[in-house]
Design a protein around this motif. Structure first.
Motif, mmCIF file in Angstrom:
data_model
loop_
_atom_site.group_PDB
_atom_site.id
_atom_site.type_symbol
_atom_site.label_atom_id
_atom_site.label_comp_id
_atom_site.label_asym_id
_atom_site.label_seq_id
_atom_site.Cartn_x
_atom_site.Cartn_y
_atom_site.Cartn_z
ATOM 1 N N THR A 93 0.846 -1.192 0.000
ATOM 2 C CA THR A 93 0.000 0.000 0.000
ATOM 3 C C THR A 93 0.883 1.245 0.000
ATOM 4 N N ALA A 94 0.290 2.360 -0.385
ATOM 5 C CA ALA A 94 1.013 3.632 -0.418
ATOM 6 C C ALA A 94 0.026 4.775 -0.256
ATOM 7 N N TRP A 95 0.569 5.904 0.136
ATOM 8 C CA TRP A 95 -0.226 7.126 0.129
ATOM 9 C C TRP A 95 -0.111 7.712 -1.268
ATOM 10 N N HIS A 96 -1.232 8.031 -1.881
ATOM 11 C CA HIS A 96 -1.244 8.604 -3.227
ATOM 12 C C HIS A 96 -1.176 10.121 -3.100
ATOM 13 N N LEU A 97 -0.069 10.672 -3.540
ATOM 14 C CA LEU A 97 0.165 12.109 -3.453
ATOM 15 C C LEU A 97 0.400 12.675 -4.855
ATOM 16 N N GLY A 98 -0.614 12.591 -5.688
ATOM 17 C CA GLY A 98 -0.518 13.110 -7.050
ATOM 18 C C GLY A 98 0.434 12.305 -7.903
ATOM 19 N N ALA A 99 1.546 12.907 -8.298
ATOM 20 C CA ALA A 99 2.525 12.239 -9.159
ATOM 21 C C ALA A 99 3.400 11.252 -8.402
ATOM 22 N N LEU A 100 3.263 11.241 -7.070
ATOM 23 C CA LEU A 100 4.093 10.364 -6.238
ATOM 24 C C LEU A 100 3.240 9.398 -5.429
ATOM 25 N N LEU A 101 3.794 8.232 -5.192
ATOM 26 C CA LEU A 101 3.235 7.265 -4.249
ATOM 27 C C LEU A 101 4.293 7.111 -3.160
ATOM 28 N N LEU A 102 3.893 7.297 -1.927
ATOM 29 C CA LEU A 102 4.838 7.229 -0.818
ATOM 30 C C LEU A 102 4.521 6.008 0.028
ATOM 31 N N THR A 103 5.498 5.096 0.149
ATOM 32 C CA THR A 103 5.347 3.924 1.000
ATOM 33 C C THR A 103 6.135 4.171 2.279
ATOM 34 N N ASP A 104 6.181 3.168 3.152
ATOM 35 C CA ASP A 104 6.928 3.310 4.397
ATOM 36 C C ASP A 104 8.425 3.482 4.165
ATOM 37 N N ASP A 105 8.934 3.000 3.033
ATOM 38 C CA ASP A 105 10.379 3.078 2.809
ATOM 39 C C ASP A 105 10.790 3.445 1.387
ATOM 40 N N GLU A 106 9.835 3.789 0.527
ATOM 41 C CA GLU A 106 10.160 4.120 -0.859
ATOM 42 C C GLU A 106 9.323 5.283 -1.350
ATOM 43 N N VAL A 107 9.790 5.853 -2.464
ATOM 44 C CA VAL A 107 9.014 6.825 -3.237
ATOM 45 C C VAL A 107 8.846 6.220 -4.619
ATOM 46 N N LEU A 108 7.621 6.229 -5.115
ATOM 47 C CA LEU A 108 7.310 5.660 -6.421
ATOM 48 C C LEU A 108 6.670 6.723 -7.287
ATOM 49 N N SER A 109 6.886 6.626 -8.593
ATOM 50 C CA SER A 109 6.156 7.506 -9.504
ATOM 51 C C SER A 109 4.840 6.813 -9.853
ATOM 52 N N THR A 110 3.790 7.589 -9.915
ATOM 53 C CA THR A 110 2.458 7.045 -10.184
ATOM 54 C C THR A 110 2.392 6.522 -11.612
ATOM 55 N N GLY A 111 1.770 5.363 -11.771
ATOM 56 C CA GLY A 111 1.558 4.778 -13.093
ATOM 57 C C GLY A 111 0.085 4.838 -13.444
ATOM 58 N N ASP A 112 -0.506 3.687 -13.720
ATOM 59 C CA ASP A 112 -1.935 3.610 -14.027
ATOM 60 C C ASP A 112 -2.727 3.380 -12.745
ATOM 61 N N ILE A 113 -3.920 3.946 -12.705
ATOM 62 C CA ILE A 113 -4.809 3.793 -11.559
ATOM 63 C C ILE A 113 -6.079 3.128 -12.062
ATOM 64 N N VAL A 114 -6.459 2.017 -11.419
ATOM 65 C CA VAL A 114 -7.596 1.216 -11.871
ATOM 66 C C VAL A 114 -8.549 1.001 -10.703
ATOM 67 N N ARG A 115 -9.828 1.019 -10.993
ATOM 68 C CA ARG A 115 -10.842 0.689 -9.984
ATOM 69 C C ARG A 115 -11.334 -0.724 -10.287
ATOM 70 N N SER A 116 -11.323 -1.569 -9.283
ATOM 71 C CA SER A 116 -11.717 -2.965 -9.443
ATOM 72 C C SER A 116 -13.205 -3.081 -9.788
ATOM 73 N N ARG A 117 -13.481 -3.879 -10.816
ATOM 74 C CA ARG A 117 -14.866 -4.149 -11.227
ATOM 75 C C ARG A 117 -14.947 -5.569 -11.775
ATOM 76 N N ALA A 118 -16.072 -6.184 -11.529
ATOM 77 C CA ALA A 118 -16.287 -7.527 -12.071
ATOM 78 C C ALA A 118 -16.318 -7.458 -13.600
ATOM 79 N N GLU A 119 -15.887 -8.528 -14.228
ATOM 80 C CA GLU A 119 -15.847 -8.572 -15.689
ATOM 81 C C GLU A 119 -17.261 -8.626 -16.250
ATOM 82 N N VAL A 120 -17.504 -7.793 -17.244
ATOM 83 C CA VAL A 120 -18.807 -7.735 -17.902
ATOM 84 C C VAL A 120 -18.563 -7.693 -19.401
ATOM 85 N N ARG A 121 -19.336 -8.421 -20.149
ATOM 86 C CA ARG A 121 -19.225 -8.396 -21.609
ATOM 87 C C ARG A 121 -20.004 -7.204 -22.154
ATOM 88 N N ARG A 122 -19.329 -6.370 -22.929
ATOM 89 C CA ARG A 122 -20.004 -5.235 -23.550
ATOM 90 C C ARG A 122 -19.181 -4.755 -24.732
#
Length: 161
Positions: A47-76
């Motif tokens: 897990t990380a704190w989402h701070l815009g362009a940065l993700l901050l973990t307990d011991d690292e700094v990450l650059s934000t990539g893709d953000i996805v919201r979990s949803r069940a698969e649906v055919r459409r």
């Protein structure tokens, strides 16, 4: 220089101690099982704190990539291939065990703080000051001011955000 950056980040972590975190994940493409292809899934990686362009973990700094919201698969049907890909990623998050509707970050990259003078997007070094590039088209902002602003937004989000 690195000690100053570590001090800024340690202070941010302290202020964020009780703030909500978001999941980090890694996309695992489906393997074949007895010749039958399995669907891709996103597996949790912390897990990380989402701070815009940065993700901050307990011991690292990450650059934000893709953000996805979990949803069940649906055919459409989809008007665009990008919509189809986002739906596939949302379903992969659900298959990976992310509760429906919850956010997960994928394709994030670790930021090498020891190489700040080099290309370490989204962080840059100008003289002795560490800066953050908050968007691809945006300019640079001092890291300490950027974190102050983002922490305030995370702790006190605007109404209906």
């Amino acid at each position: 220089m690195n000690a100053a950056v570590e001090g800024i980040l340690a202070g941010a972590r302290t202020r964020l101690a009780d703030a909500p975190r978001e999941r980090l994940g890694e996309l695992q493409e489906g393997r074949r099982l007895l010749g039958i292809p399995r669907a891709a899934r996103i597996v949790p990686r912390g897990t990380a704190w989402h701070l815009g362009a940065l993700l901050l973990t307990d011991d690292e700094v990450l650059s934000t990539g893709d953000i996805v919201r979990s949803r069940a698969e649906v055919r459409r049907g989809f008007a665009a291939e990008s919509q189809r890909r986002r739906a596939e990623l949302s379903a992969a998050a659900a298959r990976g065990g992310v509760p429906e509707g919850e956010t997960i970050h994928i394709a994030w990259e670790p930021v090498d703080l020891s190489a700040l003078g080099e290309r370490t997007a989204p962080l840059a070094l100008r003289g002795e000051e560490v800066l953050v590039r908050w968007s691809a088209a945006g300019g640079y902002m001092p890291l300490d001011r950027y974190l102050d602003e983002r922490i305030e937004l995370l702790r006190h989000p605007p109404e209906r955000a």
